[in-house]
Scaffold this active site. Structure first.
Site, PDB file in Angstrom:
ATOM      1  N   SER A 567       0.855  -1.190   0.000  1.00 27.62           N
ATOM      2  CA  SER A 567       0.000   0.000   0.000  1.00 27.62           C
ATOM      3  C   SER A 567       0.888   1.235   0.000  1.00 27.62           C
ATOM      4  CB  SER A 567      -0.870  -0.017   1.242  1.00 27.62           C
ATOM      5  OG  SER A 567      -1.383   1.272   1.482  1.00 27.62           O
ATOM      6  N   TYR A 580      -2.400  -0.800   9.751  1.00 29.80           N
ATOM      7  CA  TYR A 580      -2.396  -1.236   8.348  1.00 29.80           C
ATOM      8  C   TYR A 580      -1.016  -0.991   7.722  1.00 29.80           C
ATOM      9  CZ  TYR A 580      -3.904  -1.514   3.422  1.00 29.80           C
ATOM     10  OH  TYR A 580      -4.041  -1.853   2.106  1.00 29.80           O
TER      11      TYR A 580
END
Ligand code: ZN
Length: 683
Positions: A567, A580
């Site tokens: 990401s 995350y």
């Protein structure tokens, strides 16, 4: 063999096609062609054809006397009237007067006489059909008939079995000479119901579709009864090791050893299809395997699918995996040398020089395990495996009543290197990712589903892993791949899923480790359980998947590609996104670690860094809320944040994975797909 003819079904077919302007003869021809094509003990993968002589509207005006005959490329089981192109009958019959006719001349003359110039090529056995006077002609490569004729004394056996109802035709390669020979034999025996083409197949004829079909069923049934009555020998099993490797363990070894090295790290690999039914096992476990399996093909056109002989490797002793690899390698080296010698020997005698096909086997027999079909695609591998299973059934029956015998090596060569087949070589380019086996995790939806579709569109075989079993199956069905229920946070499920891919396709070349989910929380206050849960999915699952993939890739020895969905959080952390971003940062480091540790094995590892893609990563309503807070639509909100001001879609991310899979000299890279986010640019 039971007749499937039903008057009501036949009439329903006539009525159905009448609406399309199709006449009764052709409708009934479609009906029984499908009945024959739906029975694998009669017809398999193009191994048969049918015709009807009838009247059709002539494009020049009036009506024309034609023969509708099976066209190439059509499957008899699902044939439509368009699969039985109409050819003018009289010009075909006049060809009987010719002394010789090359295959190319024959194809040209057949095409010249089509009523529809866009129709497929009529069957190579068209002239045989045309030279017989009967209205309906049916041809199959029936298993039972082959078992009786494929014997050293097959002619005597057939003569005794069929008497004067069927004429016998010595083996002649399909084409003009066979058509002339059959016509001559028929002329001397005008009352026959059919012909047995020794070591090839069977024809039946009739004045109606029903009569020709029923004759086929009857003559095949007589061969089946003959086999049942004369069955004496039982196969003797060979001694096998106690513990054997599984198909999932054996397949990548064979896939690697049969890969053709094209240089510069490129390999032409095969996709594999595994079979291990009871009949297959009895055959490959037989003490006489090397004799009967290498005696030749059961009918000539199998040569094109399976070559003239299969490869036989030693049993895969689970306690001696290295010895199995060495034994399999020696067997493949011998096979290749023997194939090249076969080519040289027969090419030297050929009327025109031929182009050698690749020397690798299309069928591999593994005692104690089963068989593998090999092909340039899963479909081709399946066809090879189907044909091999059919050959096993014929040879099994032939050995039960006597001893299997085939056509000669020169006869097999003539079919394998038939001029019309040679003409097709090199004309059909393979899709860019043909022969590649791809695993996509989290493939049920979003980026994963789009990635699976993108790889399938490039010709790859795709396996979709997802915790959502239904979703995995749905994607698989849509893209023509294999869906597997798999929770990637469970290493044993990951291993089992890779085993299934190896069993189904033979190995793994490209892995898109995509499954992930977003967790939030301020890092100093977040519950440890949240952070650990995120690490399980967003880091450790990537490690389990990559580890299982690399193991298979190293067994194959043909390199590989690992692609990770990292990401932008890995490069440009956001507030409260620690749970995350931290494991994603570790996953980016993981990609680089694989690049370092396995570069020498030809395994590349790269990451895609996507941002603001409309996917399931966002909880329901979150995007809508954020967009609404700014008075924007979701699309404008997503696009507004990047330099290009264009929304990034799942298809854009999928295209990045495909591009990295093709970037042969790129490893350890981060590929950005975010419309431009300078804060997340790697530096
Ligand atoms: Zn045939």
């Amino acid at each position: 063999m039971k007749s499937l003819w039903r008057d009501a079904d036949a009439e329903a077919m006539v009525v159905r096609y009448a609406d399309d302007g199709i006449g009764r003869d052709l409708a009934l021809r479609v009906y029984t062609t499908r009945l024959l094509g739906g029975e694998p003990r009669l017809v398999l993968h193009g191994g048969g054809n049918t015709s009807v002589k009838t009247i059709a509207p002539d494009p020049m005006g009036g009506e024309a006397e034609v023969m509708c005959v099976k066209g190439s490329g059509w499957d008899m089981a699902s044939i439509e009237p368009a699969g039985l192109p109409a050819v003018r009958l009289m010009p075909l019959r006049e060809l009987r007067a010719f002394e010789t006719l090359s295959d190319e001349e024959m194809v040209n003359l057949q095409r010249l006489n089509l009523l529809d110039s866009s129709a497929p090529n009529p069957s190579v056995e068209t002239l045989l059909h045309a030279f017989l006077p009967h209205k309906f002609v049916d041809h199959t490569h029936a298993t039972a008939v082959l078992a009786v004729t494929d014997q050293p004394d097959g002619e005597e056996r057939c003569a005794a079995l069929y008497g004067d109802r069927m004429a016998l035709v010595p083996y002649i390669m399909p084409g003009f000479p066979l058509a002339k020979a059959v016509a001559a034999i028929h002329a001397e025996n005008p009352d026959i119901e059919g012909l047995v083409l020794l070591k090839h197949g069977v024809f039946t004829m009739g004045e109606s579709a029903e009569q020709a079909y029923e004759r086929m069923i009857e003559q095949v049934s007589r061969a089946e009864d003959y086999i049942a009555r004369n069955r004496t020998a039982k196969p003797v099993p060979a001694a096998l090791p106690e513990r054997l490797m599984s198909a999932a363990e054996v397949a990548p070894v064979l896939r690697g050893l049969t890969a053709i090295d094209d240089g510069d790290g490129e390999f032409r690999k095969f996709v594999l299809a595994f079979r291990d039914g009871e009949r297959v096992r009895a055959y490959v476990d037989g003490a006489d395997l090397h004799r009967y399996a290498r005696a030749g093909v059961v009918t000539p056109d199998h040569t094109i699918r399976t070559k003239n002989t299969p490869l036989i490797v030693p049993p895969a002793d689970a306690d001696m995996a290295d010895a199995f690899r060495a034994g399999a390698k020696a067997a493949i080296d011998d096979y290749v040398a023997a194939y090249q010698a076969y080519f040289e020997r027969n090419n030297a005698m050929a009327a025109s020089p031929k182009t050698a096909l690749d020397p690798m086997p299309r069928v591999v027999l593994v005692p104690g395990l089963g068989l593998f079909g090999l092909g340039a695609s899963a479909k081709a591998a399946t066809v090879a495996a189907d044909v091999a299973e059919n050959a096993i059934e014929v040879i099994g029956q032939a050995e039960a009543i006597g001893r299997f015998a085939s056509i000669t090596e020169a006869e097999m060569f003539a079919v394998e290197y038939w001029s019309l087949e040679q003409a097709k070589l090199g004309t059909a380019a393979e899709p860019p990712l043909a022969r590649q086996i791809v695993v996509v995790t989290g493939g049920a939806s979003g980026i994963g589903a789009a990635t699976a579709a993108a790889f399938a569109a490039e010709g790859a075989e795709v396996a979709i892993f997802d915790r959502d079993a239904e979703g995995a199956r749905a994607t698989a069905q849509r893209v023509g791949g294999l869906g597997i229920a798999c929770d990637v946070t469970d290493a044993s499920q990951v291993q089992a899923a890779f085993d299934r891919v190896c069993e189904r396709y033979g190995g793994v070349d490209i892995v898109v480790s995509n499954a992930g989910a977003a967790w939030q929380g301020r890092i100093g206050e977040v519950d440890d359980a949240v952070l650990r849960a995120s690490f399980e999915l967003n880091f450790f699952a990537h490690q389990s998947v990559a580890k299982a993939a690399v193991r298979v890739m190293r067994i194959q020895g043909t390199g590989g590609v690992l692609l990770f969905n990292a990401s932008k959080q890995a490069l440009n952390p956001g507030a409260d996104f620690g749970p995350y971003g931290l494991p994603k940062a570790a996953t980016l480091a993981l990609a680089r670690q694989y690049a370092i540790d396995y570069g020498a094995d030809g395994i590349r590892a790269n990451a895609v860094n996507a941002d603001r893609v409309r996917t399931g990563l966002y909880a329901d309503g979150v995007l809508e809320q954020r967009a609404a807070a700014r008075g924007l639509s979701v699309a404008d909100y997503l696009a507004g944040a990047n330099l290009l001001r264009r929304e990034v879609t799942v298809a854009d991310v999928a295209a990045a994975f495909v591009s990295l899979a093709k970037a042969r000299k790129t490893t350890g890279a981060v590929h950005t797909v975010d419309g431009g986010n300078i804060a997340a640019a790697p530096r």
